[in-house]
Each structure stands twice: as C-alpha cells, then as structure tokens.
Enzyme design. Structure first.
Site, short mmCIF file in Angstrom:
data_model
loop_
_atom_site.label_atom_id
_atom_site.label_comp_id
_atom_site.label_asym_id
_atom_site.label_seq_id
_atom_site.Cartn_x
_atom_site.Cartn_y
_atom_site.Cartn_z
N GLU A 252 10.75 -6.22 12.50
CA GLU A 252 11.61 -5.11 12.07
C GLU A 252 11.43 -3.91 13.00
O GLU A 252 12.40 -3.27 13.42
CB GLU A 252 11.24 -4.74 10.63
CG GLU A 252 12.15 -3.73 9.96
CD GLU A 252 11.71 -3.51 8.51
OE1 GLU A 252 12.16 -4.26 7.63
OE2 GLU A 252 10.87 -2.61 8.28
N ASP B 87 0.80 -1.22 0.00
CA ASP B 87 0.00 0.00 0.00
C ASP B 87 0.84 1.29 0.00
O ASP B 87 0.31 2.37 -0.12
CB ASP B 87 -0.97 0.02 1.19
CG ASP B 87 -0.30 -0.25 2.53
OD1 ASP B 87 0.91 -0.56 2.51
OD2 ASP B 87 -0.98 -0.14 3.56
N THR B 88 2.19 1.18 0.17
CA THR B 88 3.02 2.40 0.14
C THR B 88 4.27 2.26 -0.72
O THR B 88 4.90 3.26 -1.06
CB THR B 88 3.48 2.77 1.57
OG1 THR B 88 4.18 1.66 2.14
CG2 THR B 88 2.30 3.16 2.44
N ARG B 89 4.64 1.00 -1.07
CA ARG B 89 5.91 0.80 -1.77
C ARG B 89 6.04 1.60 -3.05
O ARG B 89 7.07 2.23 -3.31
CB ARG B 89 6.11 -0.69 -2.07
CG ARG B 89 7.39 -0.98 -2.85
CD ARG B 89 7.53 -2.44 -3.19
NE ARG B 89 7.69 -3.27 -2.00
CZ ARG B 89 8.86 -3.43 -1.38
NH1 ARG B 89 9.94 -2.79 -1.81
NH2 ARG B 89 8.94 -4.20 -0.34
N GLY C 267 10.80 -14.54 4.82
CA GLY C 267 10.19 -15.65 5.54
C GLY C 267 9.31 -15.13 6.65
O GLY C 267 8.86 -14.01 6.64
#
Length: 998
Positions: A89, A25-27, A55
């Site tokens: 992350e 939705d933002t890439r 993964g």
C-alpha cells in the site's frame, strides 16, 4: 431550510484523504479519532474496513481507492512494517505522491522518523520478517522516501496530546483542500468583486465574533452572494450552517424558529440527535453549546429582529473567530440587532446583465447574431435585477424572434409574475401608512427630491421622514447623492399594479391616477369618483375648462399635481403665428370668465403654468396644506378681493409676473414662503409676528423694503431682489442660512445670529455689523461689496471663505484659529497683508489681489492648490506642504525668491509668469507633469529633477536660460520653447519618443 454545505471536492478525486495504517495498534484509537475528525469537517476519507478480505498482496479495489484520493495520511506505528499489505500500500502511495496530483503526509505515532527511514529499532524488527522477500528492496525505498516527508511526530507535536495533533492534521488538510476546491462559480456573473467586498469586512483572521449584514431588493442576488461567500471561507470553520428562507420557515408555523434552532445546532455540532423543545430552550442550548466551535453561520432572508434574537442572539454564544452573515431586505432589522457591518447588494451593470442573460438565453457570454437589439430591450425591462434576467433568459431560450417580440409586448402590460411575487413580499409586511407612502412614490412621487416628497406627504397627513426611512431600509426606495427619491423599475411596476388590480378595467375607481390617457378619458367623460385621492397630470390635451369640470365628482381628491395643460401654457406659452395668438387671447378671455373648481378635500395643490388669476371663490381650502403655483397668471389669491384665511396652509410657493401684493396675515401658520418672478410685486405685508415662519425666499420682484418683524423661528432667508432696506429682528436665534443677492443695501445689521451656518451677501454693502461670535458659521461668501474692513470675529468652524470683487477692502481680520477652514478665495481686493493664522487643514488657497505679505501656517499638510495671481509678494516659502499638487503664480511681477521644500513630492502643475526669479530649483518635484514659465525675463537657471518620469507638458516663453536639461522625461508629449533667445545648450533623453510638438 438547508443544511450545512458539504465540502467541495476536486472533481478528479472520489476521496479527499486516504488513511494508511498498520491495524491493531492504531485502528481503534488514534486512526479512529482522526477518521471521525476528518469526517466531521466534511472531508471525505477512505479507511479500509476489517471486513475486507486481506490476502498477501494489495487488492485491485484498494489500488483504485488510492488513485482516487487526493491526500494520503500514513500513520507509522511499531507494527506498520510487519504487514506486507501495508508495505505494498505504501509503495503505491509513494508512486502516486511523485505525481503532481497527490500529496502524502507521514504521522509518526509511536516511532521515530529515523526508525522508519533506516528500518531500525522496533520498525526494523517488524520489517525483518520480509528481508528475503522479492519486494523488500522497493519496500525499504518506500519507507525511506515516506520518512523524509514533512509530517507530524506525535511526541513532539502539541506536547504529545493526540487530540491537539489530530486537530492540526485536520486543519492542514482543510487548508490544502481549500487551495484546490474553493472557487467562485463561473456562472455567477460579477461575483468575485462582490465576494471580496464582503470578505474585507469579515476579516476572518480576526479573533472577534463578527456579524455582517447583506441587504437589498428582493431578487437582487443576496442569497447568491451569501452562498458564494460561504463556499469561499467555510473551510476555515469547525462548524458551519447555511439556513435559507428564515422568513418563510419561521412564519410557516409556530414551531418554525424552533426548527431553525435545531437545524443550526445539528449542522454546526454535526450531531443529528439534537432535539430543541422550545425557542427559549433553543436559545439556552445555543448559548452554551455553540461556544466550543468556531462557527460560520448564514441566516438568509431575515425580516424580523425576533428571528435574529432566536438564532444569533448574542456574540457571547459563539466561539472567538466565528462569523455570522445575515441577508435581509430590511436594514432596520440589522441595526436593531447591533450589526455594524452592512453591505448593499449591487444590481448588475449593463455588461454583467448581458453576460448573465446570454448564459441563460443562448448558453454563451454574448447574444447570438441577430438577437442583439431584442436582448437589449429585454435587459431594459429587467433593469439589472438578476432574478428577472435569469427568468427571462430561461423563458426565451430556444424561442423564435417572433416569440421574443410577443413576450416583450406582453411585458409592457403584464408584469413578470415570478419577479412581482418575490418583490411584493417586502410590501406586504409594511404597516398600512407605509404602504400608502410606498404607493404614492411608485405612482406619483418617484424622481422628486426628498425635500419635495416630504412636503407632499406631510400635506396629505403622513409622517414621511420615518416612513421614507423605513422604505429605504427595506430596499423599497433609494435616495441618491442629489437627494432624489428613486425606486427600481420593477418596484414601481409592482406598486402601480397593486393600485390597478382592485379595479383592473375601471381606472376611475383607482385611488391614484398617473396615466395621461386614462385621466383625459375620465375627466372628458365626467366619470370621476370619490375613490380618487391623487392625480398627477403632465402635458395633457384637455383644455382648462374641461379639466376643472372633470374634478367636480372627485370630492375626496387630496393631491393634485398638474403641469402645462395644452390650451394655456401660462407665461411659458409660445405664440408662433397670428392664428395661435388669436386662439391664445380668446382662451384667456374665456378663462377669465370661467371660475376654477377644486374639491374642498384638497391638501396639496401644485400646478405649473396655472392659467387663472385667482383661486376659486367656491374653494373653501379648509384642508389645504401646500400650494405651489409656478409660472402662473395669478394676480391675487381670492376672487373679488376676498380675504379668506388659510389656517392649515404651511407651504406656499408662487411665481409669475402679475402679483403686486401679498398679505401673510391670510396664512397664520405658514412655515415656508417662496415668491419668485413677480416683477410687479412691490408690497409684502407681514403681521407683527410670524411665529411659524421658517423659510422666506423672494426673488425677481420690485420689493425694496422688507421688515421681518418678529420671526422667532426663521431658519432660512434668501433674498434676490433690489432691496434697499432690510430690518432684521434683534435676535434670530434659529437662523441657519442667510443669502442676500442683487441688493442695493448699504448697511446691514445681522443682530444676534448664534446658529448661522451660511452667509452669502452680494451687493453694494458699505457697512456690516456681525455678531462678535458666530460659532456655527461654516460658509462665508461676499461678492461686490464696498466694505473697507471685514472682521470675521469668532468663527472657529468656518470651512469656506469667498470674497470676490471687494475693490475697497484693505483690511481683513481672520480668527486666530480656523481649525476647520478648507478653502479660501479672495479676488479683486486691495489687501496688502494676509495672515491665515492657524488653518491646519487648508486644502485650497486662491488669491487675486495686491498682496505684499502672505503669512501661511508653518505646516499645511492638506494644501493641494495654491494660486497667487497678480500679487506683489517678493518671496514665497511653501513651508511644509507635502500634498501640494498645483502652484499658480501668474503675474507675480515682484516675486524674486521661491523655496520649494524637499517634501513637495506631489507637485504636478507649476505655472509662473512675469516673475523676477533668477534661479528656480525643482529638483525635489519629481512628479511634476506640467511646467509653464512665461515672461520670466530674469530666469537664467532652471534645475529639474533628473528623473521627472511624469513630465508631459513644458512651455517656456521669454526666458533667458543658456542651458536647459530636462533629464529623464520619458513621457513628455509637448515641449514648446518660444523667444528663448539665449538658449545655447539643450539636453533631452533620446527616448522621448512621445514628443509631438517642439
């Protein structure tokens, strides 16, 4: 040619920014635009590629990338929390953020911060799929911590405009990186101060488009300084470009300027597909493409205004806030392009030179033990030039002392090639006549005053005023505060090398001779040639006869400057014993029989201690423009009373004891005449009209009468003689300076002198008739006259007034307005009243007279020093004198009242003696440093400021104080109280530990 500088990256990190985002939705929209905006600003950014095999758990590669990034930008979107990869992350990001090395910023793209914080709404729906996972607790915590950070909420930032929001993010990151990365290289000695000087002119916060010039000698550090400034401020600009070697690239080929235009556009727009077809097209492209970006542009080593017109033609090309820095050796290039801010690059100080040399020679900041003196010798040769210092330091690094000494010995005869090559670039670009002027300064005229240099060069047919200005603008010469012409030692060495190299082993074929040994060898062996045009010969060992004979083959000699040849020192010759006296007399007898020789091509002749009694009969002097024979034995200009007219002579200066008469009729085009030290001069014959005469100076003669006749162009008259009668022209419309000293004049009528700027009279003057109006008079000085009345008339621009030793002066009428008067000194007059009228910028008032009444302006805001010695004034009101620093009221025996205003805060020094004051209130003088009260017998009350923290010296003698309280005088170092017989109480702070005398 160089491209724009990449951003400085903190050495601890591989990346400036790590982008954390949800994916689909933002890439391809917001994140992609943000990534490229960061890259465009040279901010190294990590963004994971789709090709990375994701993964269920975060990879080791990604963990390393997070740890290697300084900043984290977390783009929260609706789908961000749906990915366990993103959540892991985020946990790692927040762990790093908690250290002092990393900083995280959230961006709320299409969600509310509260949704992320509480995992509610669509964020809650996305996170719901992870509720049962073991890591959900730490993920929730990470989301909450990230949502609490300061960041950007898209819908509330810049009205929801993505592009503007992205711009704000990029600016923020740039500023943060600046605080980490921007520094001045420690190896750049003395650079911090120099950079700050440039930054003060750049004023990067200002919205105007500003061009700054840095000028200086080749190898002086202009490029290094410009690079340091560029690195220091480049983060503030959207586009930036540092273009080196503009001169070299633009002259290398016809397409040089076009290539540079292409480079600037590519760098500043970050578009390497630009192709400029021609210089004209490049100008058009720059004028319409550069305006969209705030730009920092450095153009290094510019030597022609055409280069600036092609590369930075007009401020309108650039967006507001842009800055253009130009380095050059030629100041005129900057002036011609309208650059207002021009900085001279300063050569290194002794301390800086030692530091730089030691860094390159020893790898440390000071010379190693045993090499201190050798290093000093090297630095004497380098003379503060950074290029030379670095080259020599690198060359001598690791070499033995013997090798150092050999290198120094070589430098005395063979110039350093690297330095000479750089310096000579400025010389090769000069016009031919400017090259000749440069070589004359390098070989002959260095150290002369600008006035004398101009006279010498004019005599040789040059136009020196513009020529010297060009050389100064190109940083090839300097003119100091004393108006002396100077030149860097390496430029002098370069100029002399240029003269030598056409005939390196045959100095008799050089155009200019300045080496005493070479000149002696050439003249003694009769090897002179017509190639020689200039000779400077000081304190040689040749006798006069050999010297004169040696000139016979130098038929094209135009310039001769000689001084104190050994066999005869003129009137300065010292005769310590009988044998020397006998030799001196024999030499003189021989010289009287020997006829001097000068080539007819000679234009300029200066000979201090000229031993002959006249010029040579064979010397036609048809080309002679300047003749200067100081301390000479000359009796008459020509042998045998010949009346040879010098039609081209414009400058004449003679001094010596034996000249009795001089006839200006022999010099019809003379402009400047100086006759000095002629004790026997009794007659100066002036024709009815001296139309060209501009300057006349007479001193040390017996001349008693002078009739100036018609001298319509006279600008300067300086008479220091026993003058009894002076007849001035009725009108001296161009006279600017008049000085008459040691005269016996009783009356003086100045006639009409509308342009007079300086008047200095010293003598027994009884009557003076001045013009009613002297509108340009700036300085007036009278000494020792017997005038009883002096009316200054209309002198509105008077700046300095000095009256000394006027024992008969009782009336002084000053103009109602002296708006430029800064200094007044009146000594020894009988003036009883003085009204200063309107003197608003008066800085110094020094009166030593019988004044009874003094009327000062109500406001003297510039007055710094007031001295009234021996006056009879009874009351003194300082009025508004906020900058008064010194007040001296010595021997003012009738002074009974003084008013020190509230605003007298800068008063530092107060001296009173012999006054009738009973009370003295210094409560407002809180910065007083020195107080001296002497024989003020009536003084019974003294009030000082309770916080006179600057008080250093107090001297009280013969005062009748009963109580003395000196308050908080913490810095007092000397207190002297003598004959204070009535003193009963004395209060001083116990902390006055600096007190040395009581």
């Amino acid at each position: 040619m160089a491209s724009s500088s990449t951003s400085s990256i903190h050495k601890s990190f591989t990346y400036d920014v790590f982008l954390s985002f949800g994916g689909k939705d933002t890439r391809t929209n917001f994140v992609d635009h943000l990534y490229h905006a960061l890259q465009d600003r040279n901010i190294r950014t990590y963004k994971d590629d789709e090709e990375i095999n994701k993964g269920k758990r975060i990879s080791d590669e990604l963990i390393k990338s997070i740890e290697a990034s300084k900043f984290f930008i977390i783009v929260f979107s609706k789908n961000y929390a749906s990915s366990s990869w993103c959540l892991d992350e985020l946990v790692k990001v927040m762990d790093c953020h908690k250290t002092t090395k990393h900083t995280a910023y959230p961006v709320f793209y299409d969600v509310e911060p509260s949704e992320v914080r509480k995992q509610s709404g669509e964020v809650g729906e996305a996170f719901a799929r992870h509720e049962k996972e073991e890591a959900s607790g730490k993920w929730r915590k990470a989301l909450k911590e990230a949502a609490d950070l300061a960041g950007w909420e898209l819908k509330n930032t810049a009205g929801g405009h993505e592009a503007k929001c992205i711009r704000q993010i990029v600016e923020k990151v740039s500023l943060e990186l600046r605080s980490i990365n921007v520094h001045i290289d420690k190896n750049l000695v003395g650079m911090e101060t120099r950079v700050n000087n440039i930054l003060s002119s750049l004023e990067t916060a200002s919205d105007d488009v500003r061009m700054i010039g840095i000028k200086g000698i080749g190898g002086g550090g202009k490029t290094t300084l410009a690079r340091a400034v560029f690195n220091n401020i480049s983060y503030q600009f959207e586009g930036k470009s540092f273009i080196e070697n503009v001169r070299e690239v633009s002259s290398a080929s016809s397409s040089g300027l076009k290539l540079l235009q292409n480079q600037i556009l590519s760098n500043t727009l970050n578009n390497h597909g630009i192709n400029v077809g021609s210089v004209s097209e490049g100008k058009n492209m720059m004028s319409w493409m550069m305006g969209g970006r705030k730009t920092l542009l450095v153009l290094d080593d510019v030597d022609h205004v055409d280069q600036l017109e092609a590369l930075a033609g007009d401020p309108s090309w650039f967006k507001s806030g842009s800055r253009i820095i130009i380095t050059t050796r030629d100041e005129q290039v900057l002036i011609a392009h309208g650059v207002k801010w021009i900085h001279n690059v300063n050569l290194l100080s002794e301390e800086e030179a030692i530091w730089l040399f030691s860094r390159h020679a020893f790898g440390r900041e000071i010379p190693i033990q045993g090499y201190e003196e050798l290093s000093r010798q090297v630095l004497c040769y380098a003379a503060g030039l950074p290029l030379t210092i670095k080259v020599l330091g690198s060359f001598l690094c690791g070499k033995s002392k013997l090798e150092w000494k050999e290198a120094l010995a070589r430098l005395e005869t063979i110039p350093l090639k690297e330095t000479q090559k750089v310096l000579e670039l400025s010389y090769t670009g000069l016009d031919d006549d400017y090259k000749e002027i440069f070589l004359d300064v390098a070989t002959i005229l260095k150290g002369w005053t600008k006035h004398s240099t101009i006279k010498a060069l004019e005599s040789c047919g040059f136009h020196p005023r513009i020529g010297l200005r060009v050389l100064e603008q190109k940083s090839l010469i300097t003119v100091d505060n004393y108006e002396c012409v100077g030149m860097h030692d390496h430029l002098e060495e370069m100029g002399r090398n240029i003269v030598r190299r056409s005939h390196p082993d045959m100095p008799n074929k050089h155009s200019r001779l300045w080496n005493r040994k070479e000149i002696e060898d050439i003249l003694a062996n009769d090897m002179g040639t017509e190639a020689t045009r200039c000779i400077r010969f000081y304190r040689g060992r040749l006798n006069q006869e050999i010297f004169m004979k040696g000139l016979r083959k130098m038929k094209e000699l135009q310039f001769l400057d000689a001084e104190a040849l050994e066999s005869n020192q003129g009137i300065n010759k010292l005769i310590p014993n009988f044998l020397d006296a006998l030799e001196f007399l024999c030499c003189n007898c021989k010289l009287n029989k020997f006829s001097p020789y000068f080539p007819d091509a000679l234009r300029y002749l200066r000979w201090n201690g000229y031993p002959f009694r006249s010029l040579s009969e064979t010397f036609q002097a048809n080309n002679l423009v300047a003749l200067q024979l100081d301390f000479s034995n000359i009796v008459q200009l020509w042998e045998g009373g010949e009346r040879k007219v010098l039609n081209k002579l414009r400058f004449l200066q003679l001094s010596g004891p034996e000249l009795r008469t001089f006839d200006l009729g022999l010099t019809p085009n003379l402009e400047k005449l100086t006759l000095g030290g002629h004790g026997d001069l009794v007659e100066l014959c002036m024709p009815d009209e001296c139309s060209k005469l501009k300057s006349l100076k007479l001193y040390g003669s017996k001349l008693t009468t002078l009739n100036l006749g018609l001298t319509p162009n006279l600008e300067e008259l300086d008479l220091n003689i026993d003058l009894v009668e002076l007849y001035m022209p009725l009108e001296c419309s161009k006279l600017r300076s008049l000085e008459i000293r040691s005269s016996k004049l009783r009356t003086l009528d100045l006639g009409l002198i509308p342009n007079l700027e300086k008047l200095d009279l010293n003598g027994d003057l009884v009557e003076l008739c001045m013009s009613v109006e002297c509108p340009k008079l700036r300085s007036l000085k009278f000494t020792g006259s017997k005038l009883t009345t002096l009316d200054l008339g209309l002198t509105p621009n008077l700046e300095k007034l000095r009256l000394r030793g006027h024992g008969d002066l009782v009336e002084l009428y000053m103009p109602v307005e002296c708006l430029n008067l800064r200094s007044v000194k009146l000594y020894g007059s009988k003036l009883r009243t003085l009204d200063l009228g309107m003197t608003p910028i008066l800085e110094k008032l020094d009166l030593n007279s019988d004044l009874v009444e003094l009327y000062m302006p109500v406001e003297c805001s510039n007055l710094r020093s007031l001295q009234l010695e021996g006056s009879n004034i009874r009351m003194l009101d300082l009025g508004l004198t906020p900058n008064l620093e010194k007040l001296d009221l010595n021997k003012c025996y009738n002074l009974g009242e003084i008013h020190v205003p509230n605003g007298c805060l800068k008063l530092k020094d107060l001296k009173l003696s012999g006054s009738k004051l009973r009370t003295l209130d210094l409560g407002h003088a809180s910065n007083l440093e020195k107080l001296s009260l002497l024989s003020c017998d009536n003084l019974v009350e003294l009030h000082t400021s309770q916080r006179c923290l600057n008080f250093k010296y107090i001297y009280l003698h013969s005062i009748n104080l009963r109580t003395l309280d000196i308050g908080m005088t913490l810095n007092l170092s000397s207190l002297e109280l003598t004959r204070c017989n009535y003193l009963e109480e004395f209060h001083m702070p116990c902390s006055s530990l600096n007190l040395t005398y009581l």
